[in-house]
Each structure stands twice: as C-alpha cells, then as structure tokens.
Design an enzyme around this catalytic site. Structure first.
Site, PDB file in Angstrom:
ATOM      1  N   HIS A  44       4.791  -1.798  15.674  1.00  0.00           N
ATOM      2  CA  HIS A  44       5.990  -1.170  15.102  1.00  0.00           C
ATOM      3  C   HIS A  44       6.696  -0.354  16.179  1.00  0.00           C
ATOM      4  CE1 HIS A  44       8.352   0.321  11.672  1.00  0.00           C
ATOM      5  NE2 HIS A  44       8.350   1.498  12.287  1.00  0.00           N
TER       6      HIS A  44
ATOM      7  N   ASP B  91       9.821   2.011  16.948  1.00  0.00           N
ATOM      8  CA  ASP B  91      10.856   2.848  16.341  1.00  0.00           C
ATOM      9  C   ASP B  91      11.977   3.084  17.346  1.00  0.00           C
ATOM     10  OD1 ASP B  91       9.939   3.487  13.654  1.00  0.00           O
ATOM     11  OD2 ASP B  91       8.240   4.468  14.641  1.00  0.00           O
TER      12      ASP B  91
ATOM     13  N   HIS C  24      12.132  -1.415  14.272  1.00  0.00           N
ATOM     14  CA  HIS C  24      12.777  -0.601  13.236  1.00  0.00           C
ATOM     15  C   HIS C  24      13.978   0.113  13.849  1.00  0.00           C
ATOM     16  CE1 HIS C  24      12.186   3.061  10.305  1.00  0.00           C
ATOM     17  NE2 HIS C  24      13.325   2.431  10.110  1.00  0.00           N
TER      18      HIS C  24
ATOM     19  N   PHE D 134      11.039  11.226  12.783  1.00  0.00           N
ATOM     20  CA  PHE D 134       9.868  11.813  13.443  1.00  0.00           C
ATOM     21  C   PHE D 134       8.577  11.224  12.882  1.00  0.00           C
ATOM     22  CE2 PHE D 134      13.287  14.882  13.185  1.00  0.00           C
ATOM     23  CZ  PHE D 134      13.476  15.194  14.531  1.00  0.00           C
TER      24      PHE D 134
ATOM     25  N   ASP E  88       6.677   2.899   5.449  1.00  0.00           N
ATOM     26  CA  ASP E  88       6.759   3.533   6.768  1.00  0.00           C
ATOM     27  C   ASP E  88       6.919   5.046   6.615  1.00  0.00           C
ATOM     28  OD1 ASP E  88       7.060   4.103   9.420  1.00  0.00           O
ATOM     29  OD2 ASP E  88       9.060   3.214   9.608  1.00  0.00           O
TER      30      ASP E  88
ATOM     31  N   SER F 243       0.813   8.428  13.357  1.00  0.00           N
ATOM     32  CA  SER F 243      -0.104   9.533  13.655  1.00  0.00           C
ATOM     33  C   SER F 243      -1.504   9.281  13.103  1.00  0.00           C
ATOM     34  CB  SER F 243       0.464  10.852  13.143  1.00  0.00           C
ATOM     35  OG  SER F 243       0.913  10.729  11.832  1.00  0.00           O
TER      36      SER F 243
END
Ligand code: DX5
Ligand code: ZN
Length: 215
Positions: free
Chosen positions: A34, A36, A67, A144, A176, A200
């Site tokens: 993924h 970002d 994304h 974030f 997500d 995380s």
C-alpha cells in the site's frame, strides 16, 4: 473462509530504506504493497510520487496498491500507471467527474478503486459499484498513519457489501486506517471487507494482524 488480503502501508516504514523495507514485506505475508500518495493539499501531508514508485518497482513483484490522496488527480494518472501501479485508488471527494476518472484508470490498464472518507456516505458510489474492482472505506480521516479506527465504519462496510450483493457484483472492499489485530480487523472482515491495510500495526511490530482476521 474467504481469502483476506493484507496490504501493508509503507507510510509507517523508514523512508530512507524504502527498497529494503519492501523486500522485507515480500518475504513476509504481504499480498500487495500500500503506497500512500499525499499532496499537502487534499490532505495535510506530503509523501511520494511516480518517480519514487518507479524505483521501488524494482524491489518487488507484489502488486502496488496506490492510494492517491491528491487533487487534481486526472493529470497524473498516466504517470502513476506508467510508474508500475497495479491498483489505483482515487478519492470520490477529489474527483469532479468520478465516472470519467474511473474509466481513465481502467483504460490505463490498472485496477480501479474508489475511496470514501469517513464523512462520505457509501451511496455516492451506488451507480459506479458494478464498474469498480475495489471500494475503499477510509476508517480514519486521511493524512496520517497511527490514528484510531472509527467504529462507525463497520456499519458502512456492511451497507456497501449489502449494496454490492443487491447489484450482483463483488468488488473487493478495502479498509484503510487504524486497522490492528483486534476487533477493528475482525469486525471489518465480518462486515464484508476483503483487503486490510495496516501501517502502524505492522511497523509497531504487532505482526499478528493476519491472524486476527482468520480467528
Ligand atoms: C491514511 C493512510 C493509511 C494509513 C494506514 O491517510 O491512507 O494508509 O497510513 O496507517 P495506519 O494503519 O497506521 O492507520
Ligand atoms: Zn492509504
């Protein structure tokens, strides 16, 4: 039980070591990577763009789940496709002509996903769902890593899966934001999610996210 895919978010990785971080994920149980992409405008944060994705492409054969948290999105779609993106996720909120954007991504040969922010109802994509490969439910406000999962998202996932069933189509539903090896993952899967993004949770060494969904 249906196959649940895990899409680790490199947003939480060490950006000075991205190539090695991606290799490490490939040796684990990642189904895709993924990525970002943030523009400091649609979301209050900045990350990476096509040139970096192109370099990272050399480090893995896993699909890139890209994304896009950017606006305008259309002028850059071709660059993202050419950089080696396999799945391109655009935000409904970032597209004035979402139907056109969906077909632009398809014409570029990538899978298309549409993401919905927590405040955006699933009904905005009702007419598009049959043409989508992926519906992404944002379970935090984008921008974030490390935020808390918004519990109301579970009902939204359930409604979207019900809507897709009614329309006799079966997009993958991706969640997500704030997904961890707890009820966030379990309930998302029960509600109909099939792809779990985890940033995380993975980089904080809670590597049992995949176990949680198969319990
Ligand atoms: C948020 C991003 C997410 C997020 C995932 O804007 O789209 O991919 O970073 O990270 P965690 O799992 O830490 O919420
Ligand atoms: Zn993301």
């Amino acid at each position: 039980m249906k196959k649940i895919q895990i899409s680790p978010a490199i947003l939480s990785a060490d950006f000075s070591q991205l190539g090695n971080e991606i290799k490490r994920l490939e040796e684990g149980w990642a189904d895709m990577i993924h990525v970002d992409v943030m523009d400091g405008h649609f979301v209050p944060n900045l990350t990476i763009g096509p040139p970096v994705i192109k370099r990272l492409r050399n480090f893995t054969k896993l699909p890139f789940d890209v994304h896009l948290m950017i606006t305008p999105v259309n002028p850059l779609l071709e660059d993202f496709a050419k950089s080696g993106s396999d799945q391109i996720i655009v935000h409904a909120e970032a597209c004035n002509h979402l139907h056109r954007t969906v077909y632009q991504v398809k014409d570029l040969g990538c899978q298309i996903g549409v993401a919905l922010n927590p405040a955006t109802p699933g009904s905005v994509i009702e007419d598009l769902i049959p043409f989508l490969d992926i519906v992404m439910v944002m379970t935090v406000n984008p921008g974030f890593g490390g935020q808390s999962f918004i519990p109301a998202s579970i009902e939204k996932i359930r409604r979207l899966r019900t809507l897709a069933n009614k329309l006799e189509c079966s997009p993958r539903i991706e969640v997500d934001g704030g997904v961890k090896a707890d009820e966030s993952a379990q309930q998302s899967v029960k509600a109909g999610a099939t792809i779990l993004v985890a940033g995380s949770a993975i980089y904080n060494q809670q590597e049992t996210v995949s176990e949680a969904m198969t319990r």
